[in-house]
Scaffold this active site. Structure first.
Site, PDB file in Angstrom:
ATOM      1  N   GLU A   1       0.900  37.229  10.637  1.00 27.79           N
ATOM      2  CA  GLU A   1      -0.040  38.118  10.857  1.00 27.79           C
ATOM      3  C   GLU A   1      -1.358  37.607  10.393  1.00 27.79           C
ATOM      4  O   GLU A   1      -2.466  37.989  10.802  1.00 27.79           O
ATOM      5  CB  GLU A   1       0.327  39.273   9.867  1.00 27.79           C
ATOM      6  CG  GLU A   1       0.987  40.339  10.395  1.00 27.79           C
ATOM      7  CD  GLU A   1       2.597  40.121   9.844  1.00 27.79           C
ATOM      8  OE1 GLU A   1       2.779  39.052   9.669  1.00 27.79           O
ATOM      9  OE2 GLU A   1       2.963  41.224  10.121  1.00 27.79           O
TER      10      GLU A   1
ATOM     11  N   GLU B   1       9.413  42.482   9.840  1.00 32.60           N
ATOM     12  CA  GLU B   1       8.939  43.781   8.549  1.00 32.60           C
ATOM     13  C   GLU B   1      10.164  44.837   8.984  1.00 32.60           C
ATOM     14  O   GLU B   1      10.666  45.340   7.734  1.00 32.60           O
ATOM     15  CB  GLU B   1       7.747  44.001   8.742  1.00 32.60           C
ATOM     16  CG  GLU B   1       6.850  43.044   7.847  1.00 32.60           C
ATOM     17  CD  GLU B   1       5.282  43.533   8.027  1.00 32.60           C
ATOM     18  OE1 GLU B   1       4.801  43.350   9.164  1.00 32.60           O
ATOM     19  OE2 GLU B   1       4.835  43.825   7.066  1.00 32.60           O
TER      20      GLU B   1
HETATM   21  C1  LIG Z   1       1.552  45.574  11.090  1.00 34.68           C
HETATM   22  C2  LIG Z   1       2.035  44.071  11.394  1.00 34.68           C
HETATM   23  O1  LIG Z   1       2.246  43.617  10.330  1.00 34.68           O
HETATM   24  C3  LIG Z   1       1.033  43.512  12.259  1.00 34.68           C
HETATM   25  C4  LIG Z   1       1.546  42.737  13.395  1.00 34.68           C
HETATM   26  O2  LIG Z   1       2.954  42.849  13.659  1.00 34.68           O
HETATM   27  S1  LIG Z   1       0.620  41.497  13.933  1.00 34.68           S
HETATM   28  C5  LIG Z   1       1.590  40.616  15.339  1.00 34.68           C
HETATM   29  C6  LIG Z   1       2.729  39.680  14.691  1.00 34.68           C
HETATM   30  N1  LIG Z   1       3.138  38.906  15.841  1.00 34.68           N
HETATM   31  C7  LIG Z   1       2.909  37.772  16.100  1.00 34.68           C
HETATM   32  O3  LIG Z   1       2.233  37.068  15.584  1.00 34.68           O
HETATM   33  C8  LIG Z   1       3.555  37.068  17.591  1.00 34.68           C
HETATM   34  C9  LIG Z   1       2.613  36.616  18.291  1.00 34.68           C
HETATM   35  N2  LIG Z   1       3.211  35.966  19.450  1.00 34.68           N
HETATM   36  C10 LIG Z   1       3.899  34.848  19.530  1.00 34.68           C
HETATM   37  O4  LIG Z   1       3.833  34.215  18.551  1.00 34.68           O
HETATM   38  C11 LIG Z   1       4.453  34.468  20.876  1.00 34.68           C
HETATM   39  O5  LIG Z   1       3.857  35.418  21.900  1.00 34.68           O
HETATM   40  C12 LIG Z   1       5.999  34.584  20.883  1.00 34.68           C
HETATM   41  C13 LIG Z   1       6.674  33.645  19.706  1.00 34.68           C
HETATM   42  C14 LIG Z   1       6.478  36.186  20.470  1.00 34.68           C
HETATM   43  C15 LIG Z   1       6.460  34.608  22.270  1.00 34.68           C
HETATM   44  O6  LIG Z   1       5.993  33.124  22.755  1.00 34.68           O
HETATM   45  P1  LIG Z   1       6.032  32.988  24.216  1.00 34.68           P
HETATM   46  O7  LIG Z   1       7.649  33.168  24.737  1.00 34.68           O
HETATM   47  O8  LIG Z   1       5.685  31.476  24.653  1.00 34.68           O
HETATM   48  O9  LIG Z   1       5.373  34.064  25.161  1.00 34.68           O
HETATM   49  P2  LIG Z   1       3.688  34.076  25.254  1.00 34.68           P
HETATM   50  O10 LIG Z   1       2.954  33.495  26.296  1.00 34.68           O
HETATM   51  O11 LIG Z   1       3.200  33.657  23.805  1.00 34.68           O
HETATM   52  O12 LIG Z   1       3.694  35.741  25.170  1.00 34.68           O
HETATM   53  C16 LIG Z   1       4.052  36.357  26.295  1.00 34.68           C
HETATM   54  C17 LIG Z   1       2.942  37.423  26.734  1.00 34.68           C
HETATM   55  O13 LIG Z   1       3.108  38.490  25.562  1.00 34.68           O
HETATM   56  C18 LIG Z   1       1.552  38.455  24.794  1.00 34.68           C
HETATM   57  N3  LIG Z   1       1.929  38.801  23.344  1.00 34.68           N
HETATM   58  C19 LIG Z   1       2.991  37.983  22.546  1.00 34.68           C
HETATM   59  N4  LIG Z   1       2.717  38.508  21.501  1.00 34.68           N
HETATM   60  C20 LIG Z   1       2.059  39.542  21.612  1.00 34.68           C
HETATM   61  C21 LIG Z   1       1.486  40.560  20.393  1.00 34.68           C
HETATM   62  N5  LIG Z   1       1.831  40.420  19.183  1.00 34.68           N
HETATM   63  N6  LIG Z   1       0.331  41.430  20.899  1.00 34.68           N
HETATM   64  C22 LIG Z   1      -0.101  41.333  22.065  1.00 34.68           C
HETATM   65  N7  LIG Z   1       0.352  40.791  23.158  1.00 34.68           N
HETATM   66  C23 LIG Z   1       1.459  39.807  22.768  1.00 34.68           C
HETATM   67  C24 LIG Z   1       1.143  37.200  25.437  1.00 34.68           C
HETATM   68  O14 LIG Z   1      -0.291  37.341  25.234  1.00 34.68           O
HETATM   69  C25 LIG Z   1       1.602  36.939  26.607  1.00 34.68           C
HETATM   70  O15 LIG Z   1       1.054  37.682  27.448  1.00 34.68           O
HETATM   71  P3  LIG Z   1       0.545  37.343  29.007  1.00 34.68           P
HETATM   72  O16 LIG Z   1       2.017  36.991  29.788  1.00 34.68           O
HETATM   73  O17 LIG Z   1      -0.077  38.376  29.675  1.00 34.68           O
HETATM   74  O18 LIG Z   1       0.033  36.042  28.844  1.00 34.68           O
END
Ligand SMILES: C[C@H](O)CC(=O)SCCNC(=O)CCNC(=O)[C@H](O)C(C)(C)COP(=O)(O)OP(=O)(O)OC[C@H]1O[C@@H](n2cnc3c(N)ncnc32)[C@H](O)[C@@H]1OP(=O)(O)O
Length: 699
Positions: A129, A109
């Site tokens: 999200e 965003e």
């Molecule tokens: C206001 C806004 O609109 C609201 C938001 O932004 S909500 C958040 C939206 N973001 C997401 O949905 C992304 C979620 N994350 C992912 O899909 C995947 O982590 C990724 C594609 C970014 C990376 O994947 P990958 O490389 O396999 O790493 P992955 O193991 O998943 O993550 C690495 C570490 O980061 C953490 N992490 C990843 N995204 C995170 C997030 N959004 N919040 C908190 N922790 C997160 C994981 O829990 C993991 O922690 P750990 O090592 O302690 O287990």
């Protein structure tokens, strides 16, 4: 401070603001405030002509740190008003985003608020999200539809599809410089100055937009009737289209604040972390062991499970040897793999071009000769203990000393499976779920003798084939089977106590299960369900309930969905509909459960000599209890059914529900001889009772 932004101004007078919160540059209130400060500072500096925003370490931003959304109420309160940042300062002042890695959620965003986006070819962009029970809360609901049109935007938000949405692709080492020059070109009006929030050219005309939103609402309600947040997301998009993007942003921020307090959001955030936590096993993954390299894998058995496992392995670049017992089974197995790959293409999980490459990694064999250099064997033959034991004994002889042996069983004791080997330390359970190439869960079963190194090796394979592993101990049913066992048991018990089959399924699907227990048994098939029941009954006799209904239905040639008749009826498209006939079996059980105890009591009355003859009780029941006269009275009716049957039913129920149903000595004795319940009754012989009714032959 958790994360920050760094401002650097180059000789070209372009300010580069870098989000720095390694490794994923997650956003937090601190990062956002720091971003605000960096932007304000850049605007105040006399030497800044344009702004580029990027992330540290080759990533852009994985979005908001969602741990602030779950957790304690206090913590959630501290992090209030995340969404209002998009209203207050994230508004069209950023110029070009340089996206090297994931730009997801809030990260994407921020990029959407820029006038242009330059990315590397592998960067992931999306608004996932909704998987957290939230909506995009930093302007995504307003900007994305304006940039790509409603249909694509809805697909990206509601289905969490990751789509490309960039103005230019650049190699990672030239990414930031390309973004800098774009920013200058925008300034010089050599490229369009496009504020995404005010674009309308991609938005569909209002009437069409309304239709698209109506369809999206319909799909969301159908797909997830218990979830409100997808509908909130659609409402806010509509609000922005009708009332304008500023009002849309305000509504989006308000909705985000409300949704992030919801139990649904907290549950989904919990699942996100719990899922990532399954591969962290204390006493195993904290020992400092490094997974050994697994290159070649052998799969024994090319049936439904084996071919699914082989499919999952080859699409993840493993070389697979698929072993079958004869040519035709092998060809069938390979055909199944091919069909799996085609269906994965249809479901947009893999690209068409991948099929040939994946198949080139599959080698079908009929002997163990090519097992001499495999690193891992996954046995996936039918559930037959001695067959499995033989296979493990065979592979021990032809595989390298260090290869890992995995067994795909859903119930058998792994110690028993490895009984004929000296390799118990390298035997591990790999319980895949059907269809194995699709279902994300993989139960990894360890015994007391499975070595930690083998567990670490197998966890690594699970990660590479994109399964979520859950490591469990060795027992009948492991974790999933054991938890799921009472699902159908309780349902059967309820129905045998009089509940309606379809009412039970309806209540359970309303709760959120995709299939109610009876629909599930139909899907599994009665035969398999019975085998599983028997295994559980043998393993946990003290807490098993042996349902009668399935065998009653089997006698009527019902076997589940595959025969188009189980608890439901099925049409050509496997669409289930309630069967009005089923009522009669259940009703029969209700009648039996009510009247057999009465028969039992009548027997006691006869045994004690309280009544002189059986026909007296017939009259007493008809005149005193209004027992239907046309059924001949209670004992007459009971004789028409047969003492043996009544006694066996009462026996079964007494084991489940207790002594209330326990047959009395008189009944047991008559049942053992197969005689009628009259005091004067003679086995299996039709006779005239003293009341003059003709007795029926014993059943
Ligand atoms: C206001 C806004 O609109 C609201 C938001 O932004 S909500 C958040 C939206 N973001 C997401 O949905 C992304 C979620 N994350 C992912 O899909 C995947 O982590 C990724 C594609 C970014 C990376 O994947 P990958 O490389 O396999 O790493 P992955 O193991 O998943 O993550 C690495 C570490 O980061 C953490 N992490 C990843 N995204 C995170 C997030 N959004 N919040 C908190 N922790 C997160 C994981 O829990 C993991 O922690 P750990 O090592 O302690 O287990």
């Amino acid at each position: 401070m958790k994360g920050r932004t760094v401002l650097e101004v180059g000789a070209d007078e372009v300010a580069v603001i870098t989000i720095s919160n390694p490794p994923l540059n997650l956003l937090s209130v601190d990062v956002m405030l720091s971003l605000k400060e960096s932007v304000e500072e850049a605007l105040l500096r006399g030497n800044v002509k344009a702004i580029v925003i990027t992330g540290s370490g080759g990533n852009f931003s994985g979005g908001f740190d969602v741990s602030i959304f779950g957790g304690s109420a206090k913590r959630r309160k501290e992090n209030r008003k995340v969404g209002f940042m998009s209203v207050e300062f994230l508004t069209d002042i950023l110029e070009v985003a340089a996206i090297g890695g994931p730009a997801l959620g809030g990260g994407f965003e921020v990029a959407l608020a820029c006038h242009a986006r330059i990315s590397t070819s592998t960067a992931q962009l999306g608004l996932p999200e909704l998987q957290f029970g939230l909506i995009p809360g930093l302007g995504g609901t307003q900007r994305l539809p304006r940039l790509v049109g409603l249909t694509k935007a809805l697909e990206m938000m509601l289905d969490a599809h990751i789509l490309g949405l960039v103005d230019s692709i650049a190699p990672s080492d030239e990414l930031v410089n390309t973004a800098r020059s774009w920013a200058l070109q925008i300034l010089e009006r050599r490229r369009p100055w496009v504020t995404s929030l005010h674009r309308t050219d991609k938005l569909e005309p209002l009437a069409e937009a309304r239709t698209i939103l109506k369809i999206a609402r319909h799909h969301s309600r159908k797909r997830a009737p218990n979830l409100r947040h997808p509908l909130v997301c659609i409402d806010i998009i509509e609000e922005g289209i009708i009332s304008g993007p500023r009002i849309g942003l305000q509504k989006e921020a308000e909705a985000l604040e409300e949704l992030r307090q919801s139990i649904i959001s907290r549950s989904l955030v919990h699942i996100f972390f719990a899922r990532r936590g399954t591969s962290k096993i204390s006493g195993i993954t904290d020992l400092g062991l490094t997974p050994r390299k697994v290159n070649r894998i052998a799969v024994v058995g090319g049936g439904q499970m084996g071919s699914g496992i082989a499919t999952a392995l080859i699409v993840s670049d493993y070389h697979v040897v698929l072993k079958e017992v004869n040519e035709s089974s092998l060809l069938d197995g390979i055909d199944r793999v091919k069909a799996n790959l085609v269906s994965q293409v249809k479901r947009r999980k893999i690209a068409q071009e991948k099929i040939e490459r994946a198949l080139s990694r599959l080698n079908g064999v009929l002997s163990y000769d090519s097992f001499k250099d495999v690193d891992l064997v996954i046995e996936a033959v039918p559930e037959n203990l001695s067959l499995k034991q033989q296979i493990f004994s065979d592979i021990e002889k032809c595989c390298p000393q260090c290869s890992v042996f995995a067994c795909n069983t859903s119930t058998f004791d792994l110690n028993a499976i490895g009984e004929r080997t000296k390799s118990q330390n390298r035997i591990i359970g790999a319980h895949f779920f059907y269809p194995a190439h699709v279902t994300p869960l993989l139960e990894i079963v360890r015994t007391e003798r499975t070595s930690p190194q083998v567990i670490v090796d197998f966890l690594d394979v699970a990660k590479r084939i994109k399964k979520t592993p859950v490591v469990v101990g060795n027992c009948t049913g492991f974790a999933v089977g054991r938890m799921f066992f009472p699902y159908s048991q309780s349902a059967m018990l309820l129905v045998e106590c009089g509940a309606d089959i379809y009412g039970v399924d309806q209540a359970i699907t309303k709760f959120g299960m995709p299939l109610g227990p009876f629909r599930l048994i139909d899907r599994i098939g009665f035969e398999v369900a019975n085998v599983t029941f028997n295994q559980y009954v043998a393993a946990y006799p003290e807490r098993s309930f042996k349902p009668m209904l399935i065998s009653v239905l089997q006698e009527e040639n019902r076997a589940g969905e595959s025969t188009r008749k189980g608890f439901y009826l099925y049409d050509d498209n496997s669409k289930a509909s309630p069967d009005p006939d089923i009522k009669k079996y259940v009703e029969k059980d209700i009648v039996d459960m009510i009247f057999f105890p009465i028969v039992n009591e009548a027997c006691r009355i006869l045994a004690e000599g309280v009544a002189v003859k059986a026909s007296d009780l017939d009259i007493a029941s008809v005149l005193g209890m209004d027992f239907p006269v046309y059924r001949g009275g209670i004992i007459f009716w009971a004789n028409s059914i047969g003492s043996t049957y009544i006694c066996s039913k009462l026996n079964d129920w007494s084991m489940t529900y207790g002594d209330f149903f326990k047959p009395c000595a008189y009944l047991v004795e008559r049942a053992a001889k197969g005689t009628s319940l009259d005091r004067e009754g003679i086995a299996g012989v039709s006779q005239m009772s003293s009341s003059g009714h003709k007795q029926q032959k014993q059943v």
